[in-house]
Design a protein around this motif. Structure first.
Motif, PDB file in Angstrom:
ATOM      1  N   VAL A 133     -37.434  74.023  34.588  1.00  0.00           N
ATOM      2  CA  VAL A 133     -36.574  75.137  35.017  1.00  0.00           C
ATOM      3  C   VAL A 133     -37.312  76.453  34.800  1.00  0.00           C
ATOM      4  CG1 VAL A 133     -34.271  74.133  34.772  1.00  0.00           C
ATOM      5  CG2 VAL A 133     -35.392  75.077  32.778  1.00  0.00           C
ATOM      6  N   SER A 164     -34.357  73.811  38.939  1.00  0.00           N
ATOM      7  CA  SER A 164     -33.379  74.896  39.016  1.00  0.00           C
ATOM      8  C   SER A 164     -34.023  76.259  38.832  1.00  0.00           C
ATOM      9  CB  SER A 164     -32.289  74.698  37.957  1.00  0.00           C
ATOM     10  OG  SER A 164     -31.290  75.686  38.084  1.00  0.00           O
ATOM     11  N   GLU A 166     -32.990  79.605  37.448  1.00  0.00           N
ATOM     12  CA  GLU A 166     -31.905  80.186  36.661  1.00  0.00           C
ATOM     13  C   GLU A 166     -31.865  81.701  36.864  1.00  0.00           C
ATOM     14  OE1 GLU A 166     -29.615  78.471  34.968  1.00  0.00           O
ATOM     15  OE2 GLU A 166     -30.528  76.643  35.745  1.00  0.00           O
ATOM     16  N   GLN A 174     -31.095  77.892  27.587  1.00  0.00           N
ATOM     17  CA  GLN A 174     -29.914  77.032  27.426  1.00  0.00           C
ATOM     18  C   GLN A 174     -30.097  75.675  28.091  1.00  0.00           C
ATOM     19  OE1 GLN A 174     -27.022  79.713  28.993  1.00  0.00           O
ATOM     20  NE2 GLN A 174     -27.217  81.032  27.188  1.00  0.00           N
ATOM     21  N   LYS A 175     -30.668  75.671  29.293  1.00  0.00           N
ATOM     22  CA  LYS A 175     -30.855  74.406  30.006  1.00  0.00           C
ATOM     23  C   LYS A 175     -31.798  73.480  29.244  1.00  0.00           C
ATOM     24  CE  LYS A 175     -28.594  74.644  34.094  1.00  0.00           C
ATOM     25  NZ  LYS A 175     -27.768  75.823  33.892  1.00  0.00           N
ATOM     26  N   ALA A 180     -30.952  69.307  29.384  1.00  0.00           N
ATOM     27  CA  ALA A 180     -30.750  69.032  30.807  1.00  0.00           C
ATOM     28  C   ALA A 180     -32.110  69.065  31.491  1.00  0.00           C
ATOM     29  CB  ALA A 180     -29.818  70.070  31.413  1.00  0.00           C
ATOM     30  N   ALA A 181     -33.011  69.931  30.994  1.00  0.00           N
ATOM     31  CA  ALA A 181     -34.352  70.020  31.557  1.00  0.00           C
ATOM     32  C   ALA A 181     -35.369  69.653  30.477  1.00  0.00           C
ATOM     33  CB  ALA A 181     -34.619  71.428  32.066  1.00  0.00           C
TER      34      ALA A 181
ATOM     35  N   LEU B 107     -21.811  68.780  31.211  1.00  0.00           N
ATOM     36  CA  LEU B 107     -23.170  68.542  30.726  1.00  0.00           C
ATOM     37  C   LEU B 107     -23.135  67.655  29.481  1.00  0.00           C
ATOM     38  CD1 LEU B 107     -25.816  69.563  31.877  1.00  0.00           C
ATOM     39  CD2 LEU B 107     -25.698  71.521  30.341  1.00  0.00           C
ATOM     40  N   PRO B 128     -27.091  65.975  36.647  1.00  0.00           N
ATOM     41  CA  PRO B 128     -27.545  67.359  36.511  1.00  0.00           C
ATOM     42  C   PRO B 128     -28.654  67.672  37.516  1.00  0.00           C
ATOM     43  CG  PRO B 128     -27.436  66.293  34.379  1.00  0.00           C
ATOM     44  CD  PRO B 128     -27.258  65.226  35.410  1.00  0.00           C
ATOM     45  N   PHE B 129     -28.579  68.848  38.114  1.00  0.00           N
ATOM     46  CA  PHE B 129     -29.592  69.323  39.066  1.00  0.00           C
ATOM     47  C   PHE B 129     -29.634  68.519  40.361  1.00  0.00           C
ATOM     48  CE2 PHE B 129     -31.574  70.292  34.812  1.00  0.00           C
ATOM     49  CZ  PHE B 129     -31.183  71.617  34.807  1.00  0.00           C
ATOM     50  N   THR B 208     -23.905  75.891  35.720  1.00  0.00           N
ATOM     51  CA  THR B 208     -24.095  75.365  34.373  1.00  0.00           C
ATOM     52  C   THR B 208     -24.494  73.897  34.392  1.00  0.00           C
ATOM     53  OG1 THR B 208     -22.317  76.846  33.733  1.00  0.00           O
ATOM     54  CG2 THR B 208     -23.047  75.275  32.077  1.00  0.00           C
ATOM     55  N   GLY B 211     -27.271  73.547  38.120  1.00  0.00           N
ATOM     56  CA  GLY B 211     -28.375  74.479  38.325  1.00  0.00           C
ATOM     57  C   GLY B 211     -28.349  75.104  39.702  1.00  0.00           C
TER      58      GLY B 211
END
Lengths: 252, 263
Positions: A133, A164, A166, A174-175, A180-181, B107, B128-129, B208, B211
């Motif tokens: 990200v 993504s 951002e 945060q991601k 999440a990443a 999430l 996600p994504f 959130t 993405g």
């Protein structure tokens, strides 16, 4: 049920309307790059203590978005930008005074503390299976990150990993913190927050890294330019230690 | 019945400020849009990609809400349920929650390392994504609108009509097809229109959880926000596109049917 909802709604509207506290204090509004969100409030608090009767209000966001807000007439006294590009934009409209570089920063790669993929160096973010990200193009940290990728010759492979864009560097942190990443590129100072989510930093070598300037200026039309000037002088003087403690580099 | 004693005119006068409140910002978008740039901005790859992603996500989310929401509405309207108020409150929560909270919750639940992340990974599902993730996020916030519309439709529907059909020899399926569904249709369409509209406008949960990547998760609202950072004129043009799309769909289906179901 419906009546209760309506009552709650009106209570909320009233609360919002009452939350601006009137007073005879001198007050300035500072719009600042989101990478400054961890340090400027500290500097502002110390400034308020040493300058009784003053209040410094902050609003943080991507420098690009803040510049656009200012150009559209947002009431602001001081703009602190993470890139010269967006300070230039505000300088051309509505105009600025006392433009000064007050800090510098550099980039790092961040990975979740678990670092499940075992990323060890900058070039590893170009591996096939990495979810990367970045901040959007236009956002200073996003533009700088892309420059660093180009300098390292891994731009295409890394951008193929991009999942993504951002809206600012805090969202990138945060991601990654939420796992999440797998990796992100942000400012070195973004991980030095005390209440930071768990991320691990991987340095970006100097030969490809960028040293990025932060500039601050009084925005034309400020009705509190004297106080704005005092606050900028404080950032360049006694306030500098707060910035360096958070990992920012000195202006030169 | 029409009344000519002037109270109608007084009501209309009182309604004007509210109507203006809604209309003026929309008119402002049309007036302030840099129309001379419209061709280049709106046929650009970013706008087209966002339009396609938004179409896919909002329609997928509506379908998902319908599949998951219809049984809930049926249960709320038709089965003896002691915890009815609690169930309805749970269903409505996503309407009240800030969408960002919804995104964080999704999430933590469906992310790669979320509560159900391992399960999804084993099933080969990544949310996600991905466009699927954006669809799930939109469905999460849109489903309450469908459930509430359908529940009120099912309640308004007199069960005796169905019993009468049974008495006259209709099978359950025949009664459902020829009695229940036709009577429910206005509510069904109203619910679909409202849920679709909510899904189209979704922003916080999407950014959130899913993405923001062009052609994959960047819906129109995300494109508007991203464009607004650097190109306010372009953002206004994209906003006009959203406005037109929403107006067309609501004009064709929703407006009339929502009014019908509210009658």
């Amino acid at each position: 049920m419906r009546r209760a909802l309506a009552a709650t709604f009106f209570a909320a509207v009233l609360l919002t309307a009452c939350s601006s506290i009137p007073g005879a204090r001198r007050e300035i509004v500072v719009l600042a790059a989101s990478s400054l969100a961890s340090v400027l409030p500290q500097a502002g608090a110390v400034f308020e203590q040493t300058h009784p009767g003053t209040a410094i209000r902050f609003s943080f966001g991507p420098s690009s978005g803040l510049a656009t807000q200012i150009q559209n007439g947002a009431p602001v006294d001081v703009f602190a930008s993470a890139s010269e590009r967006w300070m230039d934009a505000v300088a051309s409209k509505p105009g600025i005074e006392d433009r000064t570089i007050f800090a510098r920063n550099r980039l790092i790669v961040i990975v979740p503390v678990q670092n499940a993929l075992g990323l060890a160096k900058f070039e590893d973010i170009a591996w096939d299976n990495v979810r990367l990200v970045l901040a959007s193009e236009g956002v200073p940290s996003g533009d700088y990150a892309r420059s660093a990728l180009r300098r390292a010759g891994i731009y295409d492979a890394a951008i193929a990993n991009l999942v993504s864009n951002e809206f600012d560097d805090q969202a990138v942190v945060q991601k990654v913190a939420a796992r999440a990443a797998d990796a992100g590129i942000v400012y070195a100072t973004d991980t030095s927050l005390s209440d930071v989510p768990p991320v691990k930093a991987i340095p970006i070598p100097d030969r490809v890294n960028l040293v990025t300037p932060y500039s601050v200026a009084i925005v034309s039309g400020s009705s509190q330019s004297a106080l704005a000037r005092e606050f900028i002088a404080y950032l360049l003087g006694p306030g500098r230690s707060i910035l360096t403690k958070a990992g920012f580099l000195a202006p030169e | 019945m029409r009344r000519n004693d002037g109270s109608g005119r007084a009501t209309a006068a009182l309604a004007v400020p509210g109507l203006a409140f809604v209309l003026i910002p929309l008119v402002a978008l049309a007036v302030r849009a840099p129309w001379s740039d419209a061709a280049s901005e709106l046929t650009g790859p970013a706008a087209r990609a966002a339009l396609l992603v938004s179409a896919e996500v909002s329609m997928g989310a509506t379908a998902l809400s319908l599949l998951a929401g219809l049984p809930i509405a049926w249960m709320l309207a038709r089965t003896p349920l002691r915890a009815r108020a609690a169930v309805r409150a749970i269903v409505m929560l996503p309407m009240v929650l800030p969408p960002i909270v919804a995104g964080v919750g999704l999430l933590e639940a469906l992310g790669r390392f979320g509560l159900l992340g391992g399960l999804l990974a084993r099933a080969g599902i990544t949310l996600p994504f991905t466009t699927a993730g954006a669809t799930v996020a939109a469905a999460f916030v849109a489903m309450p609108f469908l459930v509430l519309s359908l529940e009120s439709g099912l309640r308004a529907l007199n069960p005796r009509l169905e019993s009468a059909a049974h008495t006259l020899g209709a099978s359950r399926l025949y009664a459902l097809q020829h009695v229940t569904l036709p009577l429910l249709r206005p509510h069904l369409f109203a619910g679909i229109a409202l849920a679709w509209a909510r899904a189209l406008g979704e922003f916080g949960a999407t950014i959130t959880f899913a993405g923001n990547l062009q052609g994959r998760t960047q819906t129109l609202p995300l494109a508007v926000f991203e464009t607004l950072q650097t190109d306010p004129g372009g953002a206004v043009l994209l906003s006009v596109v959203m406005l037109v799309v929403a107006a067309i769909v609501l004009g064709l289906t929703g407006g009339r049917l929502i009014a019908e179901s509210a009658r």
